[in-house]
Scaffold this motif. Structure first.
Motif, PDB file in Angstrom:
ATOM      1  N   GLN A 167       0.824  -1.210   0.000  1.00  0.00           N
ATOM      2  CA  GLN A 167       0.000   0.000   0.000  1.00  0.00           C
ATOM      3  C   GLN A 167       0.856   1.258   0.000  1.00  0.00           C
ATOM      4  N   LEU A 168       1.911   1.266   0.826  1.00  0.00           N
ATOM      5  CA  LEU A 168       2.791   2.423   0.853  1.00  0.00           C
ATOM      6  C   LEU A 168       3.466   2.644  -0.490  1.00  0.00           C
ATOM      7  N   ASP A 169       3.841   1.557  -1.143  1.00  0.00           N
ATOM      8  CA  ASP A 169       4.464   1.669  -2.463  1.00  0.00           C
ATOM      9  C   ASP A 169       3.500   2.302  -3.463  1.00  0.00           C
ATOM     10  N   GLY A 170       2.234   1.880  -3.384  1.00  0.00           N
ATOM     11  CA  GLY A 170       1.242   2.464  -4.289  1.00  0.00           C
ATOM     12  C   GLY A 170       1.004   3.938  -4.005  1.00  0.00           C
ATOM     13  N   PHE A 171       0.895   4.303  -2.714  1.00  0.00           N
ATOM     14  CA  PHE A 171       0.715   5.704  -2.341  1.00  0.00           C
ATOM     15  C   PHE A 171       1.866   6.565  -2.834  1.00  0.00           C
ATOM     16  N   ILE A 172       3.092   6.087  -2.614  1.00  0.00           N
ATOM     17  CA  ILE A 172       4.275   6.856  -3.012  1.00  0.00           C
ATOM     18  C   ILE A 172       4.323   7.029  -4.521  1.00  0.00           C
ATOM     19  N   GLN A 173       4.012   5.950  -5.253  1.00  0.00           N
ATOM     20  CA  GLN A 173       4.055   6.032  -6.720  1.00  0.00           C
ATOM     21  C   GLN A 173       3.015   7.011  -7.260  1.00  0.00           C
ATOM     22  N   ARG A 174       1.812   6.976  -6.686  1.00  0.00           N
ATOM     23  CA  ARG A 174       0.761   7.897  -7.145  1.00  0.00           C
ATOM     24  C   ARG A 174       1.116   9.339  -6.820  1.00  0.00           C
ATOM     25  N   ALA A 175       1.693   9.555  -5.635  1.00  0.00           N
ATOM     26  CA  ALA A 175       2.080  10.917  -5.263  1.00  0.00           C
ATOM     27  C   ALA A 175       3.157  11.462  -6.180  1.00  0.00           C
ATOM     28  N   ARG A 176       4.140  10.615  -6.514  1.00  0.00           N
ATOM     29  CA  ARG A 176       5.195  11.063  -7.428  1.00  0.00           C
ATOM     30  C   ARG A 176       4.647  11.352  -8.818  1.00  0.00           C
ATOM     31  N   ASN A 177       3.732  10.485  -9.284  1.00  0.00           N
ATOM     32  CA  ASN A 177       3.130  10.716 -10.606  1.00  0.00           C
ATOM     33  C   ASN A 177       2.320  12.014 -10.629  1.00  0.00           C
TER      34      ASN A 177
END
Length: 504
Positions: free
Chosen positions: A140-150
């Motif tokens: 979940q954290l990986d998904g949150f971080i990726q979406r925030a960077r995008n």
């Protein structure tokens, strides 16, 4: 007018009301026909008169260009400060999640470097129930971080979500431990959720294709026969409106405790809820159901009735909007005021028409309009009191009945002369249409051959004063005058009779 405008911001004086009567009132030749013209929106403006009362408009301070520019710059500065604050907040959240991701990843990698007991203790201390819980959090954290960077980079996410892991779904429970069984249940739920989303997506695509095909066929029918197509759309629209009106009427009846529809529905509900439903024909001697006689029963019924609302009305409204949008696009005779929403709006009722004029001319934010009176039905209603006193609650005969009763007191030979010499005077006789109305009304109650003539005085407003002046200037009439001494002795109500009086 006070009843018509109870919240009017200023007070109308008696003189202003009399001026409205003198200036705008007229006697209708056919009262009922005139009322129909007022109700008809096509002819309403022919009768409606707008009276503007004086008012003081609020003083609006106009700001200079420099001040407006200064305010705009200040507003932009505040907006920039808010954007920067939001960006800092997003960055802080991203940094915190990255730190969490790094810490949890290190905890995952430490599994093979320390004893299992110590690693499980660290896992519990970090707030995780088991290793699967740790893996889910890291994912979940990986998904949150990726979406925030995008989002920061302006990259739109259009990739389809990956199917969930289902490696344990087909394995029998007896081959799994407790953790495996728990993970299997989780995978089954995830798979069911994913399959449901896929089915919904497929159904949505199929529905979109069907709508496109129906729209294509509808467009072909419209091009082949435009007039017939418009007529069919109008018929479908009318069917939907009839259903909506019927449903609204039924809802009104069901809300009435004493209506037959409400009583039958209450009995049906009681019969369904009963352990021993009563047959359609009640046997002799059987107890009659009394549900609905108490207030508590009625409260239960109303609660059931509220919960029994279906989606049919929403579907009908959706269809109605679709039909009306097609008519607005392809039928030049169908205008926005013909929409169902406009026709059923409170601003399109007869009361609103009489008080505020044609829809949508009324603007509640316009101060001038709040000081306006619409004089329409009053123009004919006020003079009609002469002929129908019951309008204002008087149990008296009208003007025509009174004339007829007076004429009947004379012999047959004198009646014809009287009907040829109907004379009207006084200020109110100046109301337009009074002579014609008297003539036509008398014509309707007397034989066809009766010769009726209605005459009005040349100066009806001053006739009474001139007559009194002529009477006073005649020295022979001094014996009928009241002297100062008699006035002081007998009072203001004392009069001397003269040959033109009603002493007989």
């Amino acid at each position: 007018m006070q009843l018509k405008y109870p919240t009017f911001p200023t007070k109308m004086t008696v003189g202003q009301a009399e001026d409205l009567v003198r200036t705008h009132a007229f006697v209708a030749k056919d009262y009922q026909e005139t009322l129909k013209r007022i109700e008809d929106r096509k002819t309403f403006q022919e009768i409606d008169r707008i009276i503007q009362f004086p008012f003081t408009a609020p003083i609006i301070e106009e700001k200079s260009a420099e001040e407006l520019a200064r305010q705009a710059a200040k507003k932009e500065e505040n907006a920039k400060r808010l954007r920067e604050s939001a960006a800092r907040s997003r960055l802080e959240k991203l940094v915190a999640r990255e730190q969490q991701y790094e810490a949890f990843t290190n905890l995952k990698e430490a599994k093979g470097k320390v004893r299992k007991v110590d690693w499980l203790a660290q896992l519990k201390e970090s707030g995780f129930k088991d290793e699967a819980d740790l893996d889910d959090t890291i994912k979940q954290l990986d998904g949150f971080i990726q979406r925030a960077r995008n989002k920061e980079l302006g990259i739109e996410e259009t990739e389809e979500k990956e199917p969930p892991q289902t490696d344990l779904v087909d394995i029998p429970d007896d081959q799994l431990d407790e953790a495996g069984k728990k993970e299997k249940r989780k995978q089954k739920l995830m798979k069911a959720n994913y399959d449901a989303r896929q089915r919904a997506k497929k159904a949505k695509e199929e529905a979109k294709l069907r709508e496109q095909e129906e729209a294509r066929l509808e467009e072909e029918r419209r091009k082949e026969d435009p007039e017939g197509w418009v007529l069919s759309i109008k018929e479908k629209r009318q069917e939907v409106i009839d259903r909506l009106k019927k449903r609204k009427r039924l809802a009104s009846e069901l809300a009435d405790r004493r209506s037959r529809a409400s009583q039958l529905r209450m009995k049906s509900i009681a019969n369904l809820a009963s352990d021993n439903p009563t047959p359609k024909r009640r046997r002799k001697g059987a107890e009659e159901d009394t549900f609905g006689q108490d207030d508590e029963d009625w409260a239960i019924y109303r609660e059931i009735n509220r919960e029994d609302e279906s989606d049919e009305e929403e579907e009908d409204l959706s269809q109605l909007n679709q039909y009306e949008s097609l008519l607005l696009q392809h039928d030049p005779e169908f205008l926005t005021e013909h929409l169902y929403e406009s026709m059923t709006s409170p601003t399109n009722t007869l009361v609103h028409l009489l008080t505020r004029g044609l829809y949508p001319s009324w603007d509640p934010t316009d101060l001038a309009q709040s000081y306006q009176l619409h004089v329409n039905v009053e123009r004919v209603r006020v003079p009609e009191v002469l002929f129908q006193p019951s309008i204002i609650g008087l149990d008296q005969a009208g003007l025509i009945e009174s004339v007829h009763d007076i004429v009947k007191t004379f012999d047959i030979n004198s009646r014809q002369k009287i009907m040829q010499n109907i004379f009207i005077t006084g200020g109110y006789s100046q109301v337009p249409g009074l002579s014609d109305r008297i003539h036509s009304s008398l014509k309707s109650i007397y034989p066809v051959h009766t010769n009726i003539k209605v005459k009005r005085a040349n100066n009806p407003l001053l006739d009474a004063w001139r007559g009194a002046a002529m009477f006073g200037q005649d020295g022979l009439n001094e014996r009928y005058f009241v002297t100062r001494k008699e006035y002081e002795e007998y009072g203001s109500d004392y009069l001397k009779e003269h040959p033109l009086g009603n002493i007989k």
